[in-house]
Design a protein around this motif. Sequence first.
Motif, PDB file in Angstrom:
ATOM      1  N   VAL A  56       0.784  -1.122  -0.660  1.00 45.68           N
ATOM      2  CA  VAL A  56       0.230   0.102   0.105  1.00 45.68           C
ATOM      3  C   VAL A  56       0.643   1.231  -0.133  1.00 45.68           C
ATOM      4  O   VAL A  56       0.556   2.276  -1.003  1.00 45.68           O
ATOM      5  CB  VAL A  56      -0.807   0.326   1.535  1.00 45.68           C
ATOM      6  N   CYS A  57       2.003   1.464   0.925  1.00 48.75           N
ATOM      7  CA  CYS A  57       2.555   2.443   1.155  1.00 48.75           C
ATOM      8  C   CYS A  57       3.802   2.587   0.684  1.00 48.75           C
ATOM      9  O   CYS A  57       4.876   3.822   0.285  1.00 48.75           O
ATOM     10  CB  CYS A  57       2.898   2.850   2.357  1.00 48.75           C
ATOM     11  N   ILE A 103      -9.792   3.673  -0.009  1.00 53.15           N
ATOM     12  CA  ILE A 103      -9.079   2.731   0.993  1.00 53.15           C
ATOM     13  C   ILE A 103      -9.330   4.720   1.691  1.00 53.15           C
ATOM     14  O   ILE A 103      -8.677   5.575   0.372  1.00 53.15           O
ATOM     15  CB  ILE A 103      -7.921   2.729   0.973  1.00 53.15           C
ATOM     16  N   SER A 159      -6.837   6.822   5.107  1.00 56.79           N
ATOM     17  CA  SER A 159      -6.061   6.374   5.815  1.00 56.79           C
ATOM     18  C   SER A 159      -4.626   7.050   7.097  1.00 56.79           C
ATOM     19  O   SER A 159      -4.746   8.618   6.788  1.00 56.79           O
ATOM     20  CB  SER A 159      -4.663   5.664   5.776  1.00 56.79           C
ATOM     21  N   ASP A 199      -0.069   1.462  10.456  1.00 62.83           N
ATOM     22  CA  ASP A 199      -1.579   1.238   9.468  1.00 62.83           C
ATOM     23  C   ASP A 199      -2.583   2.015  11.078  1.00 62.83           C
ATOM     24  O   ASP A 199      -3.084   0.974  11.573  1.00 62.83           O
ATOM     25  CB  ASP A 199      -2.184   0.801   8.185  1.00 62.83           C
ATOM     26  N   GLU A 213      -6.209   1.586   7.900  1.00 61.25           N
ATOM     27  CA  GLU A 213      -6.909   2.322   7.139  1.00 61.25           C
ATOM     28  C   GLU A 213      -8.044   1.591   7.282  1.00 61.25           C
ATOM     29  O   GLU A 213      -8.855   0.862   7.921  1.00 61.25           O
ATOM     30  CB  GLU A 213      -6.304   0.810   6.187  1.00 61.25           C
ATOM     31  N   SER A 243     -10.891  -4.859  -0.247  1.00 63.29           N
ATOM     32  CA  SER A 243     -11.574  -3.523  -0.132  1.00 63.29           C
ATOM     33  C   SER A 243     -12.789  -3.342  -0.847  1.00 63.29           C
ATOM     34  O   SER A 243     -13.349  -2.087  -1.114  1.00 63.29           O
ATOM     35  CB  SER A 243     -10.246  -2.154  -0.450  1.00 63.29           C
TER      36      SER A 243
END
Length: 282
Positions: free
Chosen positions: A23-24, A133, A135, A152, A154, A242
Amino acid sequence: MKIFAGWSGRVQYRCLLAVLGAVCGLCMAILPADRATAQPEGAFLSRFDGGGPLPDGWRISHFAVSASHYRSIWTRRSVIRSGTEGGPLELWLRPAPPEAQKDFLGGEVQRRRRTHYGHYEVEMTAAPGDGVISSFFTYTGPYFGDPHDEIDFEFLGRDTTKVWINRFAKGEKLPGRWIDLGFDAAAGPHLYAFDWLPDRLVWYADGREIHRIEAPEHAIPDIPGRIYINIWTGGTGQAQWSGIAGPDTRSVARYNCISYRPPGTDAPMCSDRKKSPRDQDD
């Protein structure tokens, strides 16, 4: 490689060459690489609901990643500052123009300097919508000369009565967990926090502990990283997690305040509910 060239028929953007599969990985490209030995910053309190420019110490992401598991491009115009005192910072997700070569434009803001162990808080309203999403997290990784470390919060727009909490340590993605919040995180602002210490991680919602892990039974991230907030949507690989955003999806996450203090310090935090919304960065 050129991406989403031609909003005006002239503007072109180059994509990030190195992509992480998490994700990051989106967070890597804006700041020059440095090492974990860089001195982490001290306590700060940033109020985003005071109107005017972005508080000191923050910058807006503006780039794209070619990996198929991201359907979003970070753009400055997806980060909206309220023109009046009391309005939160807004991160928008909206359909991209056809020439963008991605389906959506999203927003991301990142802290310029690293932080390390301590107490972290955010006051925010999560973004609703299937496949969306939003965050609050810390991150570092190979672009900064480090293994991937991450912590996280999220919020998955398909069910904002829950939050997904997760971590990476030394490049390993460790098991995440769904937490029932007992309220709808998209209905209004709530306070989320975590304590990051060498021997434990503790997550909170509105001052209530919602999850805890402790060493040595569980790996704890230990490399200083940067704080990020963002809104995005994933591809088919994230569908089971998601959901998938429809082509006309529009959503917004709102942020009122972010604060941090190292262990053993006494500094103002978002939870203090200061009457003045002005930024108090050190």
